[in-house]
Structures are given as C-alpha cells and as structure tokens.
Design a protein around this motif. Sequence first.
Motif, PDB file in Angstrom:
ATOM      1  N   THR A 135       0.744  -1.204  -0.056  1.00 60.03           N
ATOM      2  CA  THR A 135       0.091  -0.024   0.004  1.00 60.03           C
ATOM      3  C   THR A 135       0.811   1.233  -0.059  1.00 60.03           C
ATOM      4  OG1 THR A 135      -0.218   0.024   2.542  1.00 60.03           O
ATOM      5  CG2 THR A 135      -1.746  -1.271   1.509  1.00 60.03           C
TER       6      THR A 135
ATOM      7  N   TYR B 171       1.022   3.742   2.364  1.00 59.11           N
ATOM      8  CA  TYR B 171       1.107   4.209   3.753  1.00 59.11           C
ATOM      9  C   TYR B 171       2.588   4.451   4.042  1.00 59.11           C
ATOM     10  CZ  TYR B 171      -3.856   3.458   4.385  1.00 59.11           C
ATOM     11  OH  TYR B 171      -5.340   3.483   4.359  1.00 59.11           O
ATOM     12  N   LYS B 172       3.102   5.571   4.527  1.00 62.14           N
ATOM     13  CA  LYS B 172       4.361   5.873   5.022  1.00 62.14           C
ATOM     14  C   LYS B 172       4.500   5.936   6.302  1.00 62.14           C
ATOM     15  CE  LYS B 172       5.623   6.449   0.276  1.00 62.14           C
ATOM     16  NZ  LYS B 172       4.557   6.531  -0.271  1.00 62.14           N
ATOM     17  N   VAL B 173       5.195   4.553   6.765  1.00 64.13           N
ATOM     18  CA  VAL B 173       5.540   4.671   8.230  1.00 64.13           C
ATOM     19  C   VAL B 173       6.873   4.400   8.409  1.00 64.13           C
ATOM     20  CG1 VAL B 173       4.373   3.443  10.232  1.00 64.13           C
ATOM     21  CG2 VAL B 173       2.630   3.758   8.401  1.00 64.13           C
TER      22      VAL B 173
ATOM     23  N   LEU C  69      -2.887  10.274   1.766  1.00 65.44           N
ATOM     24  CA  LEU C  69      -2.498   9.015   1.165  1.00 65.44           C
ATOM     25  C   LEU C  69      -2.078   9.169  -0.265  1.00 65.44           C
ATOM     26  CD1 LEU C  69      -1.919   5.879   1.947  1.00 65.44           C
ATOM     27  CD2 LEU C  69      -4.274   5.594   1.301  1.00 65.44           C
TER      28      LEU C  69
ATOM     29  N   LEU D 101      -3.693   5.160  12.541  1.00 69.81           N
ATOM     30  CA  LEU D 101      -2.909   4.101  12.834  1.00 69.81           C
ATOM     31  C   LEU D 101      -1.940   4.075  14.021  1.00 69.81           C
ATOM     32  CD1 LEU D 101      -1.383   3.548   9.238  1.00 69.81           C
ATOM     33  CD2 LEU D 101      -3.474   2.966  10.059  1.00 69.81           C
TER      34      LEU D 101
ATOM     35  N   TYR E 221      -4.414   9.730   6.447  1.00 69.77           N
ATOM     36  CA  TYR E 221      -3.931   9.069   7.534  1.00 69.77           C
ATOM     37  C   TYR E 221      -3.378   9.854   8.419  1.00 69.77           C
ATOM     38  CZ  TYR E 221       0.493   8.061   5.189  1.00 69.77           C
ATOM     39  OH  TYR E 221       1.567   8.428   4.738  1.00 69.77           O
TER      40      TYR E 221
ATOM     41  N   VAL F 244      -0.373   8.665  11.992  1.00 71.38           N
ATOM     42  CA  VAL F 244       0.317   7.560  12.605  1.00 71.38           C
ATOM     43  C   VAL F 244       0.974   8.087  14.300  1.00 71.38           C
ATOM     44  CG1 VAL F 244       2.519   6.012  12.407  1.00 71.38           C
ATOM     45  CG2 VAL F 244       1.627   6.765  10.531  1.00 71.38           C
TER      46      VAL F 244
END
Length: 620
Positions: A81, A83-85, A96, A164, A230, A232
């Motif tokens: 995906t 999502y940059k975490v 996103l 998240l 999103y 985090v």
Amino acid sequence: MLRVIIVACFFTTSYGFYVPGVAPQDFFKDNVVEIKAVKLTSVKAQLPYDYYSLPFCRPESINYKVENLGEVLRGDRIVNTDYKVFMAQNSSCRALCKPRTFKDEETQLVHKRIRQAYSVHLLTDNLPCSTKIISKDKEVQYEHGYRLGYVSDDKVFLHNHLKLVLKYHSEAPAGPAAEENFRVVGFEVEPMSIAFDDLKFTEDNCKLENNSPRPMEIPKSGEVKVHFTYEVVWESSDVRWASRWDTYLGMGDVQIHWFSIINSVVVIFFLAGILTMIIVRTLRRDIAKYNKMDEEDETLEETGWKLVHGDVFRPPPRPKLLVALIGSGIQLFCVTFIVIVFAMLGMLSPASRGALMTAGIFLFMFMGLIAGYYSARLYKTMKGIQWKKAALLTAMLYPSLTFGTCFILNFFILGKHSSGAVPFSTMIALLFMWMGISFPLVFIGYFFGSRKQPYEHPVRTNQIPRQVPDQMWYLSPYVATLMAGILPFGAMFIELFFIFNAIWENQFYYLFGFLFLVFIILIVSCSQISIVMVYFQLCGEDYHWWWRSFIVSGGSAFYVFIYSIFYFVTKLEITEFIPTLLYFGYTALMVLSFWLLTGTIGFYAAYFFVRKIYAAIKID
C-alpha cells in the motif's frame, strides 16, 4: 495421560507463548515499516475480495506477496500500500494520495460493499490490524480489521481517514555504542469518516476545518470526490514480542469456554463409565452362562448373541464401498490427529498464515499409504479378490466428491470476481498432487496390505446364512442412528460453535488444547455407542453389523448438519443466493468428512469388540 492433556490445554491458552517457526523482526529508529493489505471480508456476504477491487489509493508499483497454498485457498491476496510509516516516528494528518473521484460504477460498488458490512484487513510485520471496541458495560473488545464504512439513518458513509496506532517494545542497547532496537507488538486502527470539504491541505499535510467534521457520505450512484488520509501514532508497550498475539487470541470469553468444556468432559465420561459398567457386567454374565451351558448340557438351545456365531463374520454386501469409506475415514483420522497435536504445540498457530490448511492438505495426500494398507487388509478379511478395483474406489471416492464440489462452487465464486476463487493454476496443482501423491500411495498401501494375512476371526462362518428375525422398533437403522448420534454430538457441540465462528465470522481459532481433549472424548463416545448398539443388535440375532456399526456411529454427523442450519438462521445474516450456496456446500463437505471420521472410529471399535466377545466363549 490426563495430566499431559490438561498441561497442554493450559500452555495452549496461556499468555506469552512463543510461536515456533516465526522469528521476530528488529527495527531501528526511522526504519521503514511496511503496511500491507490482505483482503476485504464480510460476515454477511462471505465472499472475500482483493484490496484493490475498490478504488483505494494505489502505489506506482503494485506487488503481491508470494503466498502458500493455505493463504491462496483462504482468499488472502497480500499486497503493498501507499502508507508511509517509519519506526517510532509519529506523523500528523497526511494525504495518502491525490483526491480521488469515484466514477458512477465505483460509487455504486463502494456503496454496496459498505451496506454488506465489509471490513478491511491490513498487515504489518505479519501482525493484522484490529479495531478497539468498548461495549456498554465498559468492556474492551477487539474486532479484526476495520469497517469500510457504516450506515446511519439509511445513509452510507465511508471511513476515509485512518489513525494507525502502532505499538512497539524496545530492548535496551547491549553496549554503549549499540543502537536501540524496536519490535512491533500492536497494530490498531481508528477509522473516521470526514467529508471532502472539511479537510484543508498544505502540501501533503492536512488538518480539519472544524472540530466536528461532517462524515463522508457515499450516495447510491454518481461521481463523488474523496480524500484518503491517515495519521500515525507510535506508543511504547511493555508487551513482549512473543505475547503480541494475545490481543487477537483473547477475544472470546475463556471462562465460559472452560466451564463448557469441563461440563462436557464430566457428562461424557460419566455416561461412558455407566455404559462400560453395564456392558461389561452383562457380557461377563452372558459369557459365564454360555460356557456353563456347554459344560452341563450340549443339547440346550443357544440364545442371544451366541446364536449367530456362525454368521457374525459373514462378509457384508458391497465390501468394496465399505472399505473405500473406511479408508477415507482412516485418512481423515490420521490428518485430524496429527494436525491437532502440532497445532496444540504451537506449530500451526494463526501467526503462521495458511499453515494449518497447507499442513492438512499435504498430510491427507501422504496418509493415502496408511488408508490403502488398512483398507486392503480389511478387504482381504472380507474375502474380497478385486483389490485393484477396491484401491481405485478408495483413492477416488472421497477426494473426487470433495474436489468436484469445490470445483463447481469455485465457478460461482469466480462469477463474483472474489479473491476467494481458487486460481486455475492452483486447481491444477491440487489435481496433480492428488493424482501424483495420494493416488499412487493408496495403491502402494493396497499392494502391501493385500499380501498380509487377513485378520483372524475366532469362529467359523456357516455356509448357509441364518434368517434374521423381526427386530424391535428401537433397533431399526434410522432410530438407532438418531439415538447413537446424541452422545458424540453432546461431547463436541460447544467446540463446534467456536469452529463455526472461526470459519464463518473471520475469527481466529487457537484453543487446540481444548480441541485435542474434545477429540479424545469424541473417540471414546463414538466407540462406546457403537459397541452398545452392535451388542443390542447381536442380542436380537441380527448379524448384519458391518455396515450398521459404520452408519450408526456416524449418526452425530446428522446433528452437526442440523446445528449448521440453526447456526445459519440464528448467527449469520446471509441473504444472497451464492453465499448461501457456499455455506451449505462447504458445510455438506464438513458433515461428510465428520461422518466418515466418526463412522470409522465406531466401526473399528465394534470390530474389536465382536472379535473379543466371540473369542471368550467356547464354540465347537
């Protein structure tokens, strides 16, 4: 033995277990932590879908993970995906991707999936996401995945913003120059629905226009603009890596489970003890009476089960079909026993995705050797001479029914474009496994089994069969089957509820220690009830016990089918035709498998019993 089982039950349900074969992954600060998507699932629709079957934000390059057989059959399609975490690095609201405009057909699809109560399943470091739910009595529970959206006042709203919440456990550096390492031990998602106009963007960052944003409504049709955003949040946790699955495995009420299992154990063993005491005392009296009659006066007329000693081992009709069913039952018994034992030891836990199903399929293929060997000896004992035809029937009957049913159902799943549809290449691979492994092994087992001596019988069979007198009403096959099925079903219906929950409500099943205990009780109860029914049948001078012992001891399968209908009506909210067809199609295969398993257990118990009692009396 009982102590070992109880200790195994305790360790299986205890907290802080280490899963063999799954190694922890260490991260350093600011390392990339990948967020992957697994699939979309729904209790109402029962059809899993690929994550990108809906118009979510897509990365530039979509890469699907190479999956094992069990994952493919479960409908998992693990994919990357956008999502940059980063480890231990919080992130405020971010976009996103660029704003998405749903086309008319995409809007209709998202609207439909939300009404069907679909959930999205994400994954990081092999840990699935969950949603925290606080009940009315302030009890914290966790739901697998997060809801795609919700329905309020007959309006449909999309969860387009995800918070998240990731938890890490850090270990102290080993030396002054060593860098602190982190391990992911928790993954929660807090979904929100925020209207398109209530978000304000500065480059990639976003913030709310007001503290009470309007939800993102999805109409039935038409074009819709949507922001996917999103944030985090990382939290330090005292939970160690080996205990990180406790959140997912502690979702049920364990106290109720313990109470139900103990109650079943006490009741079943109490009834089994009573039956054993009655049958043993009656048999001892019968054997003593028959032997005394032989010593005192040989002219006295024989009565009861001794009267049919010249016919009790007469080969049954359709022996090839009987040994084929018993051979499949042996395969299922070996697979079930081995899988439960390994799962009880933690080697097939939910953390090993797809391992349980993969192990079961491969074991079934290789257990064809044992099935062929014991079926051949039994067939030779029944004076069968066409061992090749019997081997062919044993190798083909149950697997072809299972494969054929799944193949037909798979077409319906394909028609719905579900990820639960097994790819054609996987179907061909399974077919080759069956024809290339199981099929030859059954014939090899038959080859060696047919060259062994048949089982010895303590009495000779007369050339002319006796006429069977009219039987009492309670000894009819239908009544006997219904009566015999109650006790084994009572031993396992509580566990059946949890198994059905795991299959049809996307729950994790992990109480394999309990399941092993229930499996032992099931073996005892099936054996007991089969022996009792065969004894009454022989006392009624009916010597056709071969088929009867198999069918009657499998009577609990009828109650499993009735329970599956009850579960469908009371627990599931399935309304569409294809999910209903899938439910009853797969349930029918489960019932057939359970009938073969319990029937085989009862047959061998009855066979051992009949040989034993006729060996204990004096017959000229």
